[in-house]
Scaffold this motif. Structure first.
Motif, PDB file in Angstrom:
ATOM      1  N   ALA A 109     -46.114   7.791 -11.243  1.00  0.00           N
ATOM      2  CA  ALA A 109     -46.272   6.286 -10.824  1.00  0.00           C
ATOM      3  C   ALA A 109     -45.887   5.528 -12.060  1.00  0.00           C
ATOM      4  O   ALA A 109     -46.633   5.822 -13.170  1.00  0.00           O
ATOM      5  N   TYR A 110     -45.169   4.454 -11.872  1.00  0.00           N
ATOM      6  CA  TYR A 110     -45.216   3.401 -13.025  1.00  0.00           C
ATOM      7  C   TYR A 110     -46.033   2.127 -12.190  1.00  0.00           C
ATOM      8  O   TYR A 110     -45.437   1.346 -11.207  1.00  0.00           O
ATOM      9  N   VAL A 127     -45.059   1.549  -8.258  1.00  0.00           N
ATOM     10  CA  VAL A 127     -46.314   1.424  -7.474  1.00  0.00           C
ATOM     11  C   VAL A 127     -46.875  -0.244  -7.672  1.00  0.00           C
ATOM     12  O   VAL A 127     -47.341  -0.320  -8.475  1.00  0.00           O
ATOM     13  N   VAL A 128     -46.547  -0.842  -6.423  1.00  0.00           N
ATOM     14  CA  VAL A 128     -46.816  -2.397  -6.561  1.00  0.00           C
ATOM     15  C   VAL A 128     -47.831  -2.576  -5.816  1.00  0.00           C
ATOM     16  O   VAL A 128     -48.054  -2.631  -4.736  1.00  0.00           O
ATOM     17  N   GLN A 129     -48.921  -3.344  -6.666  1.00  0.00           N
ATOM     18  CA  GLN A 129     -50.209  -3.888  -6.259  1.00  0.00           C
ATOM     19  C   GLN A 129     -49.683  -5.360  -5.924  1.00  0.00           C
ATOM     20  O   GLN A 129     -49.640  -6.270  -6.865  1.00  0.00           O
ATOM     21  N   ALA A 130     -49.287  -5.841  -4.621  1.00  0.00           N
ATOM     22  CA  ALA A 130     -48.997  -7.146  -4.432  1.00  0.00           C
ATOM     23  C   ALA A 130     -50.028  -8.411  -4.153  1.00  0.00           C
ATOM     24  O   ALA A 130     -49.694  -9.379  -3.899  1.00  0.00           O
ATOM     25  N   ARG A 152     -30.444   2.228 -11.972  1.00  0.00           N
ATOM     26  CA  ARG A 152     -31.078   2.777 -13.051  1.00  0.00           C
ATOM     27  C   ARG A 152     -31.723   4.014 -12.872  1.00  0.00           C
ATOM     28  O   ARG A 152     -32.312   4.899 -13.638  1.00  0.00           O
ATOM     29  N   GLY A 153     -31.634   4.657 -11.575  1.00  0.00           N
ATOM     30  CA  GLY A 153     -32.215   5.802 -11.451  1.00  0.00           C
ATOM     31  C   GLY A 153     -33.692   6.097 -11.083  1.00  0.00           C
ATOM     32  O   GLY A 153     -33.908   7.048 -10.966  1.00  0.00           O
ATOM     33  N   LEU A 154     -34.268   4.844 -10.744  1.00  0.00           N
ATOM     34  CA  LEU A 154     -35.733   4.936 -10.365  1.00  0.00           C
ATOM     35  C   LEU A 154     -35.849   5.940  -9.236  1.00  0.00           C
ATOM     36  O   LEU A 154     -34.926   6.068  -8.325  1.00  0.00           O
ATOM     37  N   GLY A 155     -37.135   6.503  -9.210  1.00  0.00           N
ATOM     38  CA  GLY A 155     -37.202   7.349  -7.840  1.00  0.00           C
ATOM     39  C   GLY A 155     -37.712   6.809  -6.720  1.00  0.00           C
ATOM     40  O   GLY A 155     -37.651   7.433  -5.524  1.00  0.00           O
ATOM     41  N   GLY A 156     -38.071   5.448  -6.966  1.00  0.00           N
ATOM     42  CA  GLY A 156     -38.249   4.943  -5.553  1.00  0.00           C
ATOM     43  C   GLY A 156     -39.371   3.468  -5.775  1.00  0.00           C
ATOM     44  O   GLY A 156     -39.753   3.522  -7.270  1.00  0.00           O
ATOM     45  N   ILE A 157     -39.683   2.736  -5.102  1.00  0.00           N
ATOM     46  CA  ILE A 157     -40.487   1.634  -5.190  1.00  0.00           C
ATOM     47  C   ILE A 157     -41.585   1.524  -3.939  1.00  0.00           C
ATOM     48  O   ILE A 157     -40.565   1.533  -2.617  1.00  0.00           O
ATOM     49  N   ILE A 158     -42.696   1.602  -4.080  1.00  0.00           N
ATOM     50  CA  ILE A 158     -43.580   1.349  -3.078  1.00  0.00           C
ATOM     51  C   ILE A 158     -44.583   0.257  -3.213  1.00  0.00           C
ATOM     52  O   ILE A 158     -45.215  -0.149  -4.363  1.00  0.00           O
ATOM     53  N   MET A 215     -37.828   3.060  -0.534  1.00  0.00           N
ATOM     54  CA  MET A 215     -38.550   1.756  -0.445  1.00  0.00           C
ATOM     55  C   MET A 215     -39.625   1.707   0.666  1.00  0.00           C
ATOM     56  O   MET A 215     -39.221   1.892   1.906  1.00  0.00           O
ATOM     57  N   TRP A 216     -40.897   1.417   0.055  1.00  0.00           N
ATOM     58  CA  TRP A 216     -41.863   1.266   1.038  1.00  0.00           C
ATOM     59  C   TRP A 216     -42.655   0.037   1.016  1.00  0.00           C
ATOM     60  O   TRP A 216     -42.706  -0.580  -0.052  1.00  0.00           O
ATOM     61  N   ALA A 217     -43.141  -0.233   2.124  1.00  0.00           N
ATOM     62  CA  ALA A 217     -43.853  -1.837   1.978  1.00  0.00           C
ATOM     63  C   ALA A 217     -44.516  -2.070   3.325  1.00  0.00           C
ATOM     64  O   ALA A 217     -44.445  -1.095   4.146  1.00  0.00           O
ATOM     65  N   ARG A 218     -45.229  -3.014   3.484  1.00  0.00           N
ATOM     66  CA  ARG A 218     -45.987  -3.391   4.581  1.00  0.00           C
ATOM     67  C   ARG A 218     -45.199  -4.120   5.729  1.00  0.00           C
ATOM     68  O   ARG A 218     -45.455  -4.136   6.727  1.00  0.00           O
ATOM     69  N   GLY A 219     -43.878  -4.592   5.144  1.00  0.00           N
ATOM     70  CA  GLY A 219     -42.899  -5.149   5.941  1.00  0.00           C
ATOM     71  C   GLY A 219     -42.312  -6.197   5.166  1.00  0.00           C
ATOM     72  O   GLY A 219     -42.075  -6.135   3.990  1.00  0.00           O
ATOM     73  N   THR A 220     -41.488  -7.097   5.668  1.00  0.00           N
ATOM     74  CA  THR A 220     -40.662  -7.917   5.183  1.00  0.00           C
ATOM     75  C   THR A 220     -40.885  -9.575   5.382  1.00  0.00           C
ATOM     76  O   THR A 220     -41.623  -9.625   6.517  1.00  0.00           O
ATOM     77  N   VAL A 221     -40.790 -10.274   4.566  1.00  0.00           N
ATOM     78  CA  VAL A 221     -40.830 -11.665   4.446  1.00  0.00           C
ATOM     79  C   VAL A 221     -39.719 -12.366   4.026  1.00  0.00           C
ATOM     80  O   VAL A 221     -39.223 -11.836   2.753  1.00  0.00           O
TER      81      VAL A 221
END
Length: 213
Positions: free
Chosen positions: A38-39, A64-67, A86-92, A109-115
């Motif tokens: 986790a970053y 790991v993004v706290q939005a 850049r070769g990141l392993g993913g974004i949540i 890519m994981w999220a609660r949805g899109t806006v």
């Protein structure tokens, strides 16, 4: 390849019922499978922190993004494409993203949805500290594992302690599944009748399953 990357998240959860599982409302928008350290990022109503994190994170890291709950996108197509380059392993993201049709399919890519509305870009970046994500407290360096069943985030040592037992579970389940596909009864490969009888009698019991001889 990291040995954790090959193990289904559900199997790890079978081994250790205390593993921290993120809120199932956070779902994959592209490929689901991810495995990496986790970053951590806080990006409440803004996206500059995510852009900064993409620039600073190492290949293989998972952002790991706290939005913060705002109905604003923490990133979109451009940032996601750069993260993939850049070769990141993913974004949540415990929140929202945008530009779903332009997200790189190979970047988890994981999220609660899109806006459609993006956040601000005039707040100093906040990265590298503990964050709240999907009901969990996540520290930098925790391992993030995800597949179509969900996300587990835990210290590497806790996850590695599951590997030996997880391999045995996978072996048994593969043999049982093969038996079912040959027409054999799953019920007869368990102690279901005896187990239920013991439970109804108030006796301790555990459900057991074994492949056909």
């Amino acid at each position: 390849m990291d040995p954790l990357a090959a193990v289904p998240v559900s199997t790890l959860c079978d081994v250790d019922k205390s593993l921290p599982v993120a809120d199932p409302a956070i779902r994959p928008l592209t490929t689901a499978r991810l495995c990496g350290p986790a970053y951590t990022v806080v990006a409440a109503g803004e996206f500059l922190s995510v852009l900064w994190a993409i620039a600073e994170a190492a290949p293989g890291d998972v952002l790991v993004v706290q939005a913060g709950g705002a109905p604003l996108a923490a990133l979109g197509e451009l940032l996601a494409t750069e993260a993939h380059r850049r070769g990141l392993g993913g974004i949540i993201v415990d929140g929202y993203v945008r530009d779903r049709t332009g997200l790189p399919p190979a970047l988890p890519m994981w999220a609660r949805g899109t806006v459609p509305m993006a956040g601000r870009s005039d707040i100093a970046p906040r990265v590298g500290g503990p964050v709240a994500f999907g009901g969990l407290r996540v520290s930098p360096g925790d391992m993030v594992l995800g597949d179509d069943d969900g996300l587990v985030i835990a210290p590497r040592a806790q996850l590695e302690a599951c590997l030996e037992r997880a391999a045995e579970i996978e072996r048994v389940e593969a043999a049982v599944l093969a038996g079912i596909l040959r027409g054999e009864s799953l019920i007869e490969m368990t102690n279901l009748v005896e187990h239920v009888a013991r439970l109804r009698s108030g006796e301790p019991s555990a459900l057991a399953i074994a492949p056909p001889a």
